[in-house]
Motif scaffolding. Structure first.
Motif, PDB file in Angstrom:
ATOM      1  N   LEU A 137       7.193 -14.685  10.585  1.00  0.00           N
ATOM      2  CA  LEU A 137       7.595 -13.467   9.792  1.00  0.00           C
ATOM      3  C   LEU A 137       6.336 -12.556   9.812  1.00  0.00           C
ATOM      4  O   LEU A 137       5.875 -12.752   9.096  1.00  0.00           O
ATOM      5  N   LYS A 138       6.689 -11.607  10.371  1.00  0.00           N
ATOM      6  CA  LYS A 138       5.250 -10.509  10.516  1.00  0.00           C
ATOM      7  C   LYS A 138       5.898  -9.282   9.704  1.00  0.00           C
ATOM      8  O   LYS A 138       7.018  -8.743  10.276  1.00  0.00           O
ATOM      9  N   PHE A 139       4.893  -8.774   9.185  1.00  0.00           N
ATOM     10  CA  PHE A 139       5.584  -7.967   7.756  1.00  0.00           C
ATOM     11  C   PHE A 139       4.309  -6.430   8.346  1.00  0.00           C
ATOM     12  O   PHE A 139       2.860  -7.747   7.987  1.00  0.00           O
ATOM     13  N   ALA A 140       4.091  -6.018   8.650  1.00  0.00           N
ATOM     14  CA  ALA A 140       2.977  -4.517   9.861  1.00  0.00           C
ATOM     15  C   ALA A 140       3.310  -3.136   9.164  1.00  0.00           C
ATOM     16  O   ALA A 140       4.748  -2.293   8.741  1.00  0.00           O
ATOM     17  N   GLN A 141       2.080  -2.293   8.840  1.00  0.00           N
ATOM     18  CA  GLN A 141       2.306  -0.773   7.935  1.00  0.00           C
ATOM     19  C   GLN A 141       0.759  -0.440   8.019  1.00  0.00           C
ATOM     20  O   GLN A 141      -0.131  -1.359   8.420  1.00  0.00           O
ATOM     21  N   THR A 142       1.013   1.190   8.067  1.00  0.00           N
ATOM     22  CA  THR A 142      -0.253   1.204   8.380  1.00  0.00           C
ATOM     23  C   THR A 142      -0.090   2.907   7.501  1.00  0.00           C
ATOM     24  O   THR A 142       0.272   3.438   7.348  1.00  0.00           O
ATOM     25  N   GLN A 197       4.458  -2.513   3.198  1.00  0.00           N
ATOM     26  CA  GLN A 197       3.596  -3.850   2.710  1.00  0.00           C
ATOM     27  C   GLN A 197       3.713  -4.947   4.530  1.00  0.00           C
ATOM     28  O   GLN A 197       4.655  -4.579   5.291  1.00  0.00           O
ATOM     29  N   SER A 198       2.540  -5.604   4.436  1.00  0.00           N
ATOM     30  CA  SER A 198       1.515  -6.207   5.320  1.00  0.00           C
ATOM     31  C   SER A 198       1.601  -7.762   4.917  1.00  0.00           C
ATOM     32  O   SER A 198       0.937  -7.991   3.620  1.00  0.00           O
ATOM     33  N   GLY A 199       2.099  -8.359   5.300  1.00  0.00           N
ATOM     34  CA  GLY A 199       1.883  -9.617   5.533  1.00  0.00           C
ATOM     35  C   GLY A 199       2.292 -10.544   6.477  1.00  0.00           C
ATOM     36  O   GLY A 199       3.298 -10.455   7.235  1.00  0.00           O
ATOM     37  N   GLU A 200       2.373 -12.580   5.992  1.00  0.00           N
ATOM     38  CA  GLU A 200       2.793 -13.197   7.572  1.00  0.00           C
ATOM     39  C   GLU A 200       3.423 -14.226   6.994  1.00  0.00           C
ATOM     40  O   GLU A 200       2.482 -14.912   5.664  1.00  0.00           O
ATOM     41  N   GLY A 201       4.631 -14.838   6.922  1.00  0.00           N
ATOM     42  CA  GLY A 201       4.455 -16.060   6.352  1.00  0.00           C
ATOM     43  C   GLY A 201       5.338 -16.846   6.805  1.00  0.00           C
ATOM     44  O   GLY A 201       6.070 -16.399   8.035  1.00  0.00           O
ATOM     45  N   THR A 202       5.745 -18.027   6.802  1.00  0.00           N
ATOM     46  CA  THR A 202       6.009 -19.350   7.559  1.00  0.00           C
ATOM     47  C   THR A 202       7.353 -19.819   7.644  1.00  0.00           C
ATOM     48  O   THR A 202       7.385 -20.118   6.177  1.00  0.00           O
ATOM     49  N   GLN A 214       0.993  -0.963   0.416  1.00  0.00           N
ATOM     50  CA  GLN A 214      -0.119  -0.337  -0.104  1.00  0.00           C
ATOM     51  C   GLN A 214       0.683   1.123  -0.057  1.00  0.00           C
ATOM     52  O   GLN A 214       1.686   1.629   0.899  1.00  0.00           O
ATOM     53  N   THR A 215       0.376   2.582  -0.771  1.00  0.00           N
ATOM     54  CA  THR A 215       0.965   3.491  -1.305  1.00  0.00           C
ATOM     55  C   THR A 215       0.887   4.341   0.233  1.00  0.00           C
ATOM     56  O   THR A 215      -0.974   4.027   0.707  1.00  0.00           O
ATOM     57  N   LYS A 216       1.063   5.455   0.819  1.00  0.00           N
ATOM     58  CA  LYS A 216       0.558   6.208   1.547  1.00  0.00           C
ATOM     59  C   LYS A 216      -0.525   6.888   1.027  1.00  0.00           C
ATOM     60  O   LYS A 216      -0.728   7.541   1.504  1.00  0.00           O
ATOM     61  N   SER A 217      -0.891   7.285  -0.610  1.00  0.00           N
ATOM     62  CA  SER A 217      -1.814   7.975  -0.885  1.00  0.00           C
ATOM     63  C   SER A 217      -3.134   6.852  -1.426  1.00  0.00           C
ATOM     64  O   SER A 217      -3.743   7.292  -1.466  1.00  0.00           O
TER      65      SER A 217
END
Length: 226
Positions: free
Chosen positions: A170-175, A208-213, A53-56
């Motif tokens: 592994l967990k990647f998070a964004q707002t 980028q948000s998402g989760e991987g094992t 996701q972009t800031k816009s």
């Protein structure tokens, strides 16, 4: 050279040969986050929904992510590839993007710092390949997306420090296009960011948000945090 001197020289060389591995191990154990023993190459990665996701507010969402740790260079660093797939769709024209594959990327296990709270957690830094992560098209070439940046940080949510497991999450998070983790403990002046550009336009900050094992097979790996 006399026999005594030759034997003494051989003894010194032998002692050094035995000392080098222990010295390397000691150096490895000084690293803040690492897994032991060193995993085998080819550790597979699997995960569910992932969103860029972009800031816009522009998004690209895929329902599945797969990948591979192509090589473990040590207990804390190696190379990784990722593929985002299963109905990848962008939000501009609502078109399909097919499969999205990254280049081979370097990773390091690190201690990440939450941008908002300052909380520290064991994590992973994935750096770009000469500034580039991935390029892909959507809608049969209607939209070209280029993802660049210097790196992306995520947390290791399992196992906990000091615990052993045959998998690691592994967990990647964004707002709103801003990554939760942007700095590594010990180097607060270096920030890691993703950018995304559409059809050759200006690059915009993205998250980028998402989760991987990551699966280690039958070998239980211990996450050590110092």
């Amino acid at each position: 050279m006399s026999k005594k001197i030759m034997l003494l020289a051989l003894a010194v060389v032998s002692a050094a040969a035995f000392a080098l591995p222990s010295m390397a191990m000691a150096a490895e154990e000084d690293i803040a986050v690492h897994v032991v023993p060193q995993p085998a190459n080819g550790s597979p990665i699997s995960g569910g929904v992932a969103t860029l996701q972009t800031k816009s507010g522009t998004t690209v969402t895929c329902k599945e992510v797969t990948g591979n740790v192509t090589s473990w260079e040590s207990t804390t660093t190696g190379k990784i590839t990722l593929t985002f797939k299963n109905d990848c769709t962008e939000s501009v024209f609502h078109s399909s993007c097919g499969e999205i594959m990254t280049t081979e990327l370097q990773f390091h296990l690190v201690t990440v710092v939450d941008k908002t709270t300052g909380e520290k957690k064991p994590g992973i830094l994935i750096t770009s390949n000469a500034g580039h992560f991935a390029t892909f098209t959507c809608g049969g070439g209607l939209l070209k997306v280029v993802v660049n940046g210097n790196g992306i940080l995520g947390e290791i949510s399992a196992p906990a420090c000091g615990k052993s497991s045959t998998t690691s999450t592994l967990k990647f998070a964004q707002t709103s296009g801003v990554q939760t983790y942007q700095t590594v403990d010990g180097t607060p002046n270096t920030e890691y960011h993703l950018t995304s550009s559409l059809n050759g336009g200006a690059a915009e900050e993205a998250g980028q948000s998402g989760e991987g094992t990551v699966s280690f097979g039958t070998t239980a790996e211990t996450l050590e945090c110092t």
